[in-house]
Structures are given as C-alpha cells and as structure tokens.
Design an enzyme around this catalytic site. Structure first.
Site, PDB file in Angstrom:
ATOM      1  N   ASP A  24       0.820  -1.212   0.000  1.00  0.00           N
ATOM      2  CA  ASP A  24       0.000   0.000   0.000  1.00  0.00           C
ATOM      3  C   ASP A  24       0.857   1.266   0.000  1.00  0.00           C
ATOM      4  O   ASP A  24       0.434   2.307  -0.502  1.00  0.00           O
ATOM      5  CB  ASP A  24      -0.902   0.034   1.241  1.00  0.00           C
ATOM      6  CG  ASP A  24      -1.837  -1.149   1.304  1.00  0.00           C
ATOM      7  OD1 ASP A  24      -2.382  -1.543   0.257  1.00  0.00           O
ATOM      8  OD2 ASP A  24      -2.015  -1.708   2.412  1.00  0.00           O
ATOM      9  N   THR A  25       2.045   1.174   0.618  1.00  0.00           N
ATOM     10  CA  THR A  25       2.940   2.327   0.730  1.00  0.00           C
ATOM     11  C   THR A  25       4.250   2.016   0.027  1.00  0.00           C
ATOM     12  O   THR A  25       4.848   0.960   0.259  1.00  0.00           O
ATOM     13  CB  THR A  25       3.212   2.674   2.201  1.00  0.00           C
ATOM     14  OG1 THR A  25       1.968   2.985   2.849  1.00  0.00           O
ATOM     15  CG2 THR A  25       4.153   3.867   2.324  1.00  0.00           C
TER      16      THR A  25
END
Length: 308
Positions: A24-25
C-alpha cells in the site's frame, strides 16, 4: 507473490501486478532510482502516476543532505515528477529534527556545520543556531592557524553532511570542537560512501567520505541519521501512518536502501539502475543485505498500464 530466499526478479506483467497488489505504501530513494543528476529515468513519471491512480501512498526517502525538502520539491517540479513537501524526507531534515527534538538542543547552544545550504535551511526551519557551513570564512584553502582560532564555547554539535566545497579549515574546526568542547556530539547526516552522478553510471564521493577524516582523527563514530538507520524511519513514522508489512522500500543500494528496509521490517525492491549490479547479489560477493525483489529499472513497471 511471496519473497524468496534469493531475490525474485520482476520481469512480467503478472509479476508487476502481484507486486503492486502486495503493498500500500511505496518508499523511494531518489538518486539512482528516479534520476541520475538532472536526468530522469525513463518511465518513472508513468510508474508514479500508476501508483497514485491505484491509491498507493508514495514517500520519497533520500540520504542527500545538500538539499532541503523545499529545494527537492523544486527539483521534482523541474523534472515533471509529482511530489509534495510532506512526502519528501531527506537526511538533512531528519538530522535537524533529531537535533531539535531528540537532543532538545538548548537555544543558547550551536551546531558547527560541515555541509551545504540545504542543510542550513533545515536547521533554520527547526530554529537551530549554527555556524560554519557556507560561511565564506571557512571556504579558504589556507588551513587553520590554531594560534588565531578561538573555539566558540556554545558549539555542542558537529554536524557533517555532503559538502562539495569542503576545505581543510572546515574539517580542522570540526575536529577542534569535537576534542576541545566538553560533551560535543558528532553527527553525520548519512554515511553513504559514494553517490551516483550522471547517466553513465559514474560515482562521486558521498557524505560518508566527507565525515571519514573526522572519524579517523577522533577515533569516534558519529551518530548517523540517514538510511539505513532507524532514526530516518522514526522521522517518517512521526508524519505518516503506514503498515510496515504493507510497505516496500525501493532503492539502488544494498548497504543503505535495502538494509534500511530490512531494519524497518519493510519489503524491499532493488533497482539495477544505480550503484548495484546483479552480480553484487551473488553469495560470493557477500552482500550486506539481499532485497526481496529486484528489477532492471523502476520504469519497467510502466508497461503495467492498468488500474486495479
């Protein structure tokens, strides 16, 4: 897609899709990953747009201490790369935050700087008093006359970053403060031995090479702030929420970027567009850390022109 013991090469659209779905990051080193000097790596803009289109969180993590975050924002803009100031974390900023928030440097104490304007700008932003740095008084090549030098008793930190105009006088003053001012702390923005310069794979001495004379002279290791040290990740955590298990560090150096990711419990992707080659991953090369994945260059992922 699960990381294997030996790094998995990403080379197909299926690989790229599984890789993007896993995280996600995305934390990116800059030099050697996004660009070389003022030359943008092909496909970088498209990859970053792809990540943002898929609601991925993008953070830029650089050991370059010659530029402040605002300086870096200007470079991103010039190269046509979307980035916000609060997405950029440099070792200059992290060093200033460490001095102000961890050391809690009193207002009546000062930092002696071996570094450039970007480092000074971040110290100013944190309200830290400093001397040295870009002061013309230290830019001469005449050495240091100890009979004429009176140390400032307020100096309690010597902060060393990359300084392309470093002189013997700067190093000599830093040395004097470290050995003569009681309790003076020795801090290095980062310990990169080299950094990539230009599109032809060239290298130049990095900040670690600038602080090396002081390490040798004082027989003391500095407190190192930048990658691979945890201090840099703590600085990011203070500003951004992310799940380490769903976060990946993308870089071109095993001893900084990849080790940084490993220390922080992050996934790791090595790009071969910087200082590391595939042969450096072999066991015979005794790598300091192995990435989970590797790829020729970040731009390779740009062929994955989809939105999840």
């Amino acid at each position: 897609m699960a990381p294997s013991e030996y790094p998995l090469r990403l080379q197909s659209t299926t690989d790229y899709k599984a890789f993007l779905d896993r995280y996600d990051t995305f934390m990116f080193d800059c030099d050697g990953v996004l660009w070389h000097g003022d030359h943008l790596e092909p496909g970088v803009v498209e990859v970053l747009k792809l990540l943002r289109a898929n609601n991925k969180h993008v953070i830029f993590v650089t050991n370059n201490a010659t530029k402040s975050r605002r300086n870096y924002k200007t470079k991103f803009d010039k190269l046509g790369v979307q980035a916000e100031v609060d997405e950029i974390f440099g070792s200059a900023y992290a060093s200033a935050v460490y001095i102000s928030s961890v050391l809690n440097l009193p207002k009546n104490e000062k930092v002696f700087v071996i570094g450039m304007a970007g480092l000074e700008e971040e110290l100013k932003e944190e309200g830290i008093n400093f001397i040295g740095g870009t002061d013309p008084a230290d830019l001469h090549t005449n050495g240091l006359d100890l009979n004429a030098f009176t140390p400032d008793p307020a100096v309690s930190v010597v902060l060393c970053g990359l300084d392309v105009g470093v002189t013997y006088a700067k190093l000599a003053k830093g040395f004097q403060y470290l050995i003569r001012n009681p309790g003076c702390r020795f801090i290095a923005t980062n310990e990169d031995s080299t950094y990539p310069a230009g599109p032809g794979g060239g290298l130049l001495p990095g900040a670690g090479s600038i602080s090396a004379p002081l390490r040798y002279a004082t027989k003391t290791n500095p407190i190192a702030i930048g990658k691979p040290n945890k201090t840099m990740l703590d600085c990011i955590k203070a500003k951004h929420n992310f799940d380490p298990a769903r976060t990946v560090m993308v870089g071109d150096r095993l001893d900084t970027d990849i080790l940084f990711g490993k220390h922080g419990g992050l996934g790791t992707l090595l790009v071969l567009s910087g200082v590391t080659s595939e042969r450096d991953l072999a066991a015979t090369s005794n790598p300091v850390a192995l990435p989970d994945f590797f790829i020729n260059s970040l731009g390779d992922i740009s062929q994955l022109n989809i939105k999840s």
